[in-house]
Design an enzyme around this catalytic site. Structure first.
Site, PDB file in Angstrom:
ATOM      1  N   PRO A   2       0.823  -1.202   0.000  1.00  0.00           N
ATOM      2  CA  PRO A   2       0.000   0.000   0.000  1.00  0.00           C
ATOM      3  C   PRO A   2       0.865   1.263   0.000  1.00  0.00           C
ATOM      4  CG  PRO A   2      -0.806  -1.599   1.602  1.00  0.00           C
ATOM      5  CD  PRO A   2       0.504  -2.117   1.110  1.00  0.00           C
ATOM      6  N   GLU A   3       0.589   2.162  -0.934  1.00  0.00           N
ATOM      7  CA  GLU A   3       1.332   3.422  -1.029  1.00  0.00           C
ATOM      8  C   GLU A   3       0.452   4.560  -0.514  1.00  0.00           C
ATOM      9  OE1 GLU A   3       4.400   3.510  -1.720  1.00  0.00           O
ATOM     10  OE2 GLU A   3       4.798   1.603  -2.695  1.00  0.00           O
ATOM     11  N   HIS A  91      -5.464 -13.591   9.974  1.00  0.00           N
ATOM     12  CA  HIS A  91      -4.397 -12.599  10.089  1.00  0.00           C
ATOM     13  C   HIS A  91      -4.872 -11.261  10.656  1.00  0.00           C
ATOM     14  CE1 HIS A  91      -1.741 -15.343   8.025  1.00  0.00           C
ATOM     15  NE2 HIS A  91      -2.586 -15.435   7.016  1.00  0.00           N
ATOM     16  N   ARG A 110       1.563 -10.851   6.090  1.00  0.00           N
ATOM     17  CA  ARG A 110       3.025 -10.992   6.123  1.00  0.00           C
ATOM     18  C   ARG A 110       3.663 -10.415   7.381  1.00  0.00           C
ATOM     19  NH1 ARG A 110       4.611  -9.441  -0.160  1.00  0.00           N
ATOM     20  NH2 ARG A 110       2.911 -10.594  -1.139  1.00  0.00           N
ATOM     21  N   LYS A 151      22.969  16.088  -8.132  1.00  0.00           N
ATOM     22  CA  LYS A 151      22.626  14.681  -7.927  1.00  0.00           C
ATOM     23  C   LYS A 151      22.834  13.883  -9.206  1.00  0.00           C
ATOM     24  CE  LYS A 151      20.814  14.984  -3.702  1.00  0.00           C
ATOM     25  NZ  LYS A 151      21.331  14.262  -2.532  1.00  0.00           N
TER      26      LYS A 151
END
Length: 270
Positions: A2-3, A91, A110, A151
């Site tokens: 999930p972002e 879970h 997980r 950079k």
């Protein structure tokens, strides 16, 4: 994983059910998450009112008078509001019972997520060094341009650095770079201010659209009511390697960068 859009979708889903509610019960079925759930969590939460549910980067913040619970969904976690007293799943590791009768359940197959307590989340090691929120006024092309000078790192890696800006995960980096017409491997320090203005706007547009569509579900993510996000249906390049570019028709190229899939158009992105 999930972002930001998925976490913001979760926040928007659970907030109306949680804000202003007293925690009347805390159940920790398995404390073995990425970091162990504190043994004191139940006593710290019991009887406390959840004042607000906020988000910082990919962390959910349950703010109470005594402190804040920092929640991360990990690789495959979800937070769901249960209204029918349905039994816990295998879970469902952490559960809050609220005064309105609803249950807030954290599911994490997980166990890469976390539930941590903080008296001052702004100074917590997980949060204190993060860059600006991409949908805030603090984030813009000038910010990216200033931080990028000198950079040599590829621009895709640069915008995925949470010290630069938070929440631009792999999927959304691919999409934003395509919209801005920037090659993912171009050196961050070789991009002009004008192009960074376009990229910052593309990042905002991409994340905002994903939030409106409930996030992106490619495998595990579900939102607060157990439903998937639908932004995957609107992806322009991610997961479409070898298919035609939606702009010019050329075959999209797929490469690996830092062990992540990067898809771009060799004609539109330079």
């Amino acid at each position: 994983m999930p972002e930001l859009p998925e976490v913001e979708t979760t926040r928007q889903g659970i907030a109306p059910h949680c804000e202003g509610q007293t925690v009347t019960g805390v159940t920790v079925r398995d404390s073995r998450l990425r970091w162990p759930v504190p043994d004191t969590l139940a006593s710290q939460l019991q009887g406390q009112v959840i004042r607000t549910v906020d988000r910082r980067a990919k962390y959910l913040l349950l703010n109470l008078d005594a402190g804040t619970v920092i929640v991360h969904l990990g690789m495959s976690g979800s937070m769901r509001v249960i209204t029918d007293q349905s039994p816990a799943l295998k879970h469902d590791h952490v559960e809050l019972t609220l005064a309105n009768g609803r249950l807030l359940r954290f599911n994490d197959p997980r166990r890469f997520g976390c539930w941590l307590w903080s008296d001052n989340p702004a100074d917590h090691p997980l949060l204190r060094d993060l860059g600006p929120e991409p949908l805030s006024e603090a984030f813009n092309g000038a910010w990216l341009y200033r931080l990028s000078r000198g950079k040599q790192t590829p621009v895709k890696n640069f915008i995925m650095d949470n010290h630069v800006v938070v929440g631009v995960g792999n999927i959304y980096a691919n999409e934003a770079l395509f919209k801005a017409g920037i090659h993912p491997k171009r050196k961050a320090g070789r991009i002009s201010l004008d192009r960074y203005h376009k990229l910052a706007e593309a990042i905002r547009e991409t994340l905002s659209a994903a939030i409106l569509m409930g996030g992106t579900t490619l495998r595990d993510f579900v939102n607060s009511d157990g439903k998937p996000g639908y932004f995957a249906q609107s992806l322009l390049v991610y997961g479409r390697g070898g298919q035609g570019c939606p702009e010019c028709g050329r075959a999209l190229m797929e490469i690996r960068m830092n062990n992540r899939s990067s898809v771009y158009c060799p004609g539109c992105q330079r």
